[in-house]
Design a protein around this motif. Structure first.
Motif, PDB file in Angstrom:
ATOM      1  N   GLU A  54      84.585  49.411 -59.555  1.00 43.16           N
ATOM      2  CA  GLU A  54      83.988  49.218 -58.301  1.00 43.16           C
ATOM      3  C   GLU A  54      83.093  48.021 -57.954  1.00 43.16           C
ATOM      4  O   GLU A  54      82.354  47.594 -59.210  1.00 43.16           O
ATOM      5  CB  GLU A  54      82.836  50.505 -57.954  1.00 43.16           C
ATOM      6  CG  GLU A  54      83.877  51.771 -57.448  1.00 43.16           C
ATOM      7  CD  GLU A  54      84.806  51.699 -56.291  1.00 43.16           C
ATOM      8  OE1 GLU A  54      84.388  50.927 -55.426  1.00 43.16           O
ATOM      9  OE2 GLU A  54      85.972  52.211 -56.460  1.00 43.16           O
ATOM     10  N   PRO A  57      77.235  46.882 -55.309  1.00 41.33           N
ATOM     11  CA  PRO A  57      76.458  47.015 -53.952  1.00 41.33           C
ATOM     12  C   PRO A  57      75.859  45.891 -53.693  1.00 41.33           C
ATOM     13  O   PRO A  57      75.386  45.030 -54.528  1.00 41.33           O
ATOM     14  CB  PRO A  57      75.800  48.146 -53.850  1.00 41.33           C
ATOM     15  CG  PRO A  57      75.300  48.335 -55.383  1.00 41.33           C
ATOM     16  CD  PRO A  57      76.486  47.902 -56.323  1.00 41.33           C
ATOM     17  N   ARG A 113      77.100  49.642 -42.889  1.00 50.40           N
ATOM     18  CA  ARG A 113      78.112  48.815 -43.339  1.00 50.40           C
ATOM     19  C   ARG A 113      78.053  48.974 -44.945  1.00 50.40           C
ATOM     20  O   ARG A 113      78.673  48.066 -45.566  1.00 50.40           O
ATOM     21  CB  ARG A 113      77.774  47.228 -42.960  1.00 50.40           C
ATOM     22  CG  ARG A 113      78.108  47.261 -41.484  1.00 50.40           C
ATOM     23  CD  ARG A 113      77.548  45.795 -41.012  1.00 50.40           C
ATOM     24  NE  ARG A 113      77.783  44.758 -41.700  1.00 50.40           N
ATOM     25  CZ  ARG A 113      77.433  43.537 -41.526  1.00 50.40           C
ATOM     26  NH1 ARG A 113      76.195  43.330 -40.576  1.00 50.40           N
ATOM     27  NH2 ARG A 113      77.835  42.405 -42.157  1.00 50.40           N
ATOM     28  N   GLY A 114      77.266  49.661 -45.602  1.00 54.41           N
ATOM     29  CA  GLY A 114      77.317  50.027 -47.061  1.00 54.41           C
ATOM     30  C   GLY A 114      76.529  49.094 -47.872  1.00 54.41           C
ATOM     31  O   GLY A 114      76.563  49.141 -48.947  1.00 54.41           O
ATOM     32  N   TYR A 136      70.742  58.453 -42.689  1.00 52.72           N
ATOM     33  CA  TYR A 136      71.996  57.917 -43.808  1.00 52.72           C
ATOM     34  C   TYR A 136      71.478  58.479 -45.062  1.00 52.72           C
ATOM     35  O   TYR A 136      71.078  57.717 -45.915  1.00 52.72           O
ATOM     36  CB  TYR A 136      72.239  56.477 -43.785  1.00 52.72           C
ATOM     37  CG  TYR A 136      72.551  55.767 -42.489  1.00 52.72           C
ATOM     38  CD1 TYR A 136      74.075  55.643 -42.306  1.00 52.72           C
ATOM     39  CD2 TYR A 136      71.738  55.426 -41.304  1.00 52.72           C
ATOM     40  CE1 TYR A 136      74.437  55.006 -40.926  1.00 52.72           C
ATOM     41  CE2 TYR A 136      72.119  55.158 -40.170  1.00 52.72           C
ATOM     42  CZ  TYR A 136      73.505  54.842 -40.125  1.00 52.72           C
ATOM     43  OH  TYR A 136      74.179  54.422 -38.926  1.00 52.72           O
ATOM     44  N   SER A 139      72.775  56.684 -48.155  1.00 50.35           N
ATOM     45  CA  SER A 139      72.209  55.170 -48.683  1.00 50.35           C
ATOM     46  C   SER A 139      70.962  55.111 -49.501  1.00 50.35           C
ATOM     47  O   SER A 139      70.226  56.024 -49.284  1.00 50.35           O
ATOM     48  CB  SER A 139      71.959  54.587 -47.280  1.00 50.35           C
ATOM     49  OG  SER A 139      73.357  54.329 -46.567  1.00 50.35           O
TER      50      SER A 139
END
Length: 365
Positions: A54, A57, A113-114, A136, A139
């Motif tokens: 992954e 972020p 939007r992550g 959220y 998040s």
């Protein structure tokens, strides 16, 4: 052609091939039927695909009013952003609010939007962080200079009184008039904490040093008014102050300008402001917002994000004072030794600087 029994042989797929070719064809056909190395054909699995890692972020930051080039608090945060980008090669999304009402929308946009973590600079964004963290829950958020009790928020606060104590020591040793000044931004506990530490540091040098002080206002706008900072500093100079510290964000730029114009000494805060007026800024007391921002980003990138409160002071590099080419001529060997001794004593717990937030009103008022 028939054999002696009168039968005509059947044509085969290998007809017309040489003997060796027929053998190779037969062996190739049998390979699909004969178990290999004792395993049944049904047990042979196709190769497993290697999972793609992954991507890390991408963090985001929401600066307070005044913008990331305010020469003070926000600019220190920007230094942390720059360090993170340089050391990791990662992008960072940035947003500069013009007013507090824009804060929540910016955080919602980043969370949706992550981006992670989403870090807010300044106590004035506490309400927005709290609301966004509720909306959220998956998040990760961070806030500088305020505590938010939420399972997905990391809070970074500082022992401003410890850094201010060192400033008070240096100011008391540098003054010739016996009067030193303090210009704060918004009249809030964080700034009162700074004022008390400054007074305590000065008193440790001499009980005869007088401290005059003013707060700029009672709203966040008090941190973005250089003209008002200049005016308050000039009023303190008229009262005899010959060393003035600013704890006022962007407003403090006007304080340092007034000190330079009058030929006296200013003291910067938050970021290194020595170069703004070389020879007229005694030192800068840095609140290491840059380190807090960098650490918050790195923690998420490395998978070690933890909510809760981090309290940063002199002993762990959260606060420090600056000696560089721009103020070297102003700091005597005695002053340097005194400042270093104060740092050592505070770090070791031999000096405990009063905190008006946890310990009550300043005893020097």
């Amino acid at each position: 052609m028939t054999n002696r029994a009168g039968f005509r042989p059947k044509k085969t797929a290998a007809r017309g091939l040489s003997g060796r070719a027929r053998v190779r064809t037969l062996v190739a056909g049998l390979a699909f039927l004969v178990p290999v190395a004792g395993f049944a054909a049904s047990e042979v699995s196709p190769p497993t695909a290697i999972p793609t890692p992954e991507p890390a972020p991408v963090p985001a930051i929401v600066y307070s009013v005044g913008g990331k080039f305010d020469g003070s608090f926000n600019e220190s945060a920007f230094a942390g952003v720059t360090r993170f980008k340089n050391e990791t090669g990662s992008d960072v999304r940035e947003f500069e609010i013009a007013r507090d009402a824009q804060s929540l929308q910016a955080m919602r946009n980043f969370a949706g939007r992550g981006f992670a973590p989403i870090v807010a600079i300044g106590f004035n964004q506490a309400g927005a962080i709290h609301k966004a963290a509720e909306e959220y829950p998956a998040s990760k958020f961070g806030i500088i200079d305020m505590v938010i009790d939420a399972p997905n928020v990391a809070s970074y606060v500082f022992k401003e009184q410890e850094g201010a104590y060192i400033a008070g020591v240096l100011a008391a040793m540098a003054t010739k008039s016996g009067t030193i000044g303090f210009v704060g931004g918004m009249d809030i506990p964080i700034i009162r904490r700074f004022l008390c530490g400054y007074r305590a540091g000065a008193a440790s040098v001499s009980g005869d040093v007088k401290v005059v002080f003013n707060m700029t206002g009672d709203t966040p706008a008090a941190f973005v008014d250089p003209a008002r900072g200049n005016e308050l500093a000039r009023a303190q100079i008229d009262q005899g102050a010959d060393v003035i510290i600013q704890a006022a964000g962007g407003t403090g730029i006007g304080v340092l300008q007034a000190a330079s114009d009058a030929g006296i000494l200013g003291i910067g805060t938050d970021s290194n402001q020595n170069a703004l007026h070389p020879g007229h800024v005694l030192t800068s007391i840095r609140k290491r917002v840059d380190n807090a921002v960098f650490e918050s980003f790195l923690a998420v990138r490395e998978g070690r994000f933890r909510p809760g409160v981090r309290v940063l002071g002199v002993g762990d590099g959260g606060m420090d004072w600056v000696l560089d080419k721009n103020n070297a001529s102003l700091i005597t060997s005695e002053m340097k030794a005194a400042a270093e001794a104060a740092v050592a004593d505070i770090s070791a717990g031999r000096i405990k600087v009063h905190d008006v937030v946890s310990d009550g009103p300043c005893p020097l008022e």
